[in-house]
Design a protein around this motif. Structure first.
Motif, PDB file in Angstrom:
ATOM      1  N   HIS A 147       2.795 -31.761  15.763  1.00 23.94           N
ATOM      2  CA  HIS A 147       3.095 -30.544  14.999  1.00 23.94           C
ATOM      3  C   HIS A 147       3.127 -29.352  15.941  1.00 23.94           C
ATOM      4  CE1 HIS A 147      -1.291 -30.414  15.330  1.00 23.94           C
ATOM      5  NE2 HIS A 147      -1.209 -29.096  15.163  1.00 23.94           N
ATOM      6  N   GLN A 148       3.580 -28.220  15.393  1.00 24.97           N
ATOM      7  CA  GLN A 148       3.527 -26.926  16.080  1.00 24.97           C
ATOM      8  C   GLN A 148       2.580 -26.021  15.306  1.00 24.97           C
ATOM      9  OE1 GLN A 148       7.817 -26.392  15.557  1.00 24.97           O
ATOM     10  NE2 GLN A 148       8.031 -26.135  17.776  1.00 24.97           N
ATOM     11  N   TYR A 150       2.633 -22.859  14.913  1.00 28.89           N
ATOM     12  CA  TYR A 150       3.316 -21.793  14.187  1.00 28.89           C
ATOM     13  C   TYR A 150       3.613 -22.198  12.748  1.00 28.89           C
ATOM     14  CZ  TYR A 150       6.708 -18.231  12.915  1.00 28.89           C
ATOM     15  OH  TYR A 150       7.368 -17.214  12.267  1.00 28.89           O
ATOM     16  N   GLU A 151       3.818 -23.486  12.513  1.00 24.16           N
ATOM     17  CA  GLU A 151       4.090 -23.988  11.164  1.00 24.16           C
ATOM     18  C   GLU A 151       2.977 -23.607  10.201  1.00 24.16           C
ATOM     19  OE1 GLU A 151       5.870 -26.391   8.032  1.00 24.16           O
ATOM     20  OE2 GLU A 151       6.652 -25.584   9.920  1.00 24.16           O
ATOM     21  N   VAL A 187      11.475 -23.536  16.251  1.00 24.49           N
ATOM     22  CA  VAL A 187      10.713 -24.186  15.181  1.00 24.49           C
ATOM     23  C   VAL A 187      11.347 -25.537  14.878  1.00 24.49           C
ATOM     24  CG1 VAL A 187       9.924 -24.003  12.797  1.00 24.49           C
ATOM     25  CG2 VAL A 187      10.044 -21.950  14.231  1.00 24.49           C
ATOM     26  N   TYR A 189      11.463 -29.281  12.699  1.00 21.61           N
ATOM     27  CA  TYR A 189      11.279 -29.696  11.295  1.00 21.61           C
ATOM     28  C   TYR A 189       9.993 -30.497  11.129  1.00 21.61           C
ATOM     29  CZ  TYR A 189      11.911 -31.979   6.826  1.00 21.61           C
ATOM     30  OH  TYR A 189      11.718 -32.445   5.543  1.00 21.61           O
ATOM     31  N   HIS A 190       9.203 -30.086  10.151  1.00 25.84           N
ATOM     32  CA  HIS A 190       7.967 -30.791   9.810  1.00 25.84           C
ATOM     33  C   HIS A 190       8.142 -31.501   8.470  1.00 25.84           C
ATOM     34  CE1 HIS A 190       6.409 -28.111  12.886  1.00 25.84           C
ATOM     35  NE2 HIS A 190       5.227 -28.683  12.813  1.00 25.84           N
ATOM     36  N   ARG A 192       6.900 -32.965   5.062  1.00 22.59           N
ATOM     37  CA  ARG A 192       5.840 -32.538   4.150  1.00 22.59           C
ATOM     38  C   ARG A 192       5.578 -33.525   3.012  1.00 22.59           C
ATOM     39  NH1 ARG A 192       4.206 -27.279   4.270  1.00 22.59           N
ATOM     40  NH2 ARG A 192       5.188 -25.941   5.822  1.00 22.59           N
TER      41      ARG A 192
END
Length: 323
Positions: A147-148, A150-151, A187, A189-190, A192
């Motif tokens: 992950h990042q 910032y997310e 950024v 894509y995460h 979810r």
């Protein structure tokens, strides 16, 4: 796209490392700009890190998370006690750790503040809500995937995370790994759906090579908010205990949720500070001219106009804590 190394061994490129005693602003800035991270060896006094470890393991021992035949400082885990967020027992014990004065003081160590000013400038904001990682071994569901930051944090992406192990952390105990160069791709894509914590699928993460290796007590791993990172699997018999904190230029945009308790849990700074011996770090951010987005005026408006009563209450709680 780089292959994510899932194994617990030394199957990744080694961290590039810097020595604290020879560090300069130019070297640090170039390291983070080019690689997305900097591993600074020997930055923090070991006695300061050990003091936090002693406080944390005392709480974990009382919670019966550690095998009593060993010293709590050895962190030998009771496998049957394994838990993590959002388990209720984890939340209760974690809150005790979060309330520790020593836990909050560690990111304010002068040596660390000096280095972070090399990255962000003299107007340094140490985010007041550090995150403790209390990671049981051999428990796949508790592994922190790619992950990042910032997310999860929002605000201005020009902030930096420090990852601080509270003990020597060889590869089998599960230190962080970094996707080198991933901060250059914005950024990412995460996923979810059906996940408690959003994550970047290993095969979709964009960057150069995964890097990793042993990180010792006193070392600090610094990385950009857009740098993709993940935990290595903890395949030892010990808990992995570490602290994350974020740093930024206090003049840059800040998401106010990073300072307040907006949920309905009943958490508050008053409860966190109740057992502290010193007032020095209480509400220190209120002395800084911070640039909130949404602003306090916007939050006040949302507290009156948001569609649902729960949202109106959330915004009202945020306003009350920023006053």
């Amino acid at each position: 796209m780089p292959r994510f190394p899932f194994g617990g061994g030394n199957d990744v490129k080694a961290f590039h490392e810097l020595k604290a005693e020879s560090l300069t602003a130019d070297v640090l800035q170039n390291e983070v700009s080019s690689r997305g991270y900097a591993l600074v060896r020997g930055l923090l006094p070991k006695e300061a890190v050990h003091s936090v470890l002693a406080d944390v393991t005392r709480i974990l021992s009382a919670a019966q998370w550690l095998v009593p035949e060993y010293s709590p400082l050895e962190r030998v885990a009771e496998r049957d006690a394994a838990c993590g967020d959002p388990d209720p027992i984890f939340k209760r014990v974690y809150q005790e750790v979060f309330n520790l004065e020593s836990f909050h003081a560690l990111p304010h160590q002068p040596a660390l503040r000096k280095v972070m000013k090399m990255l962000v400038g003299e107007e340094l904001l140490v985010h007041p809500k550090p995150i403790g990682r209390l990671i049981f071994p051999r428990c796949e569901r508790l592994v922190v995937h790619a992950h990042q930051d910032y997310e999860f944090m929002g605000g201005d992406p020009e902030f930096f995370t420090t990852w601080i192990p509270l003990h020597d952390c060889p590869v089998d105990v599960g230190p962080l790994r970094i996707l080198e160069g991933s901060h250059r791709y914005g950024v990412q894509y995460h996923e979810r759906e059906n996940l408690h914590v959003p994550e970047i699928k290993a095969e979709d993460a964009v960057g150069d090579e995964w890097v990793g290796g042993n990180i010792h007590a006193g070392d600090v791993l610094i990385f950009h908010s857009l740098t993709v990172h993940a935990a290595s699997p903890n395949v030892s018999g010990q808990m992995r205990l570490s602290l994350d904190c974020r740093f930024q230029d206090a003049r840059r945009v800040l998401n106010p949720s990073n300072l307040v308790y907006a949920g309905e849990s009943g958490k508050s700074w008053e409860k966190t500070y109740a057992g502290w011996q010193s007032d020095d770090l209480k509400y220190y951010w209120k002395r800084l001219p911070l640039n909130f987005r949404p602003s306090k005026a916007e939050l006040e408006y949302l507290a009156e106009t948001a569609e649902s009563s729960s949202l109106r209450a959330r915004y009202a709680r945020m306003v009350g804590q920023l006053t």
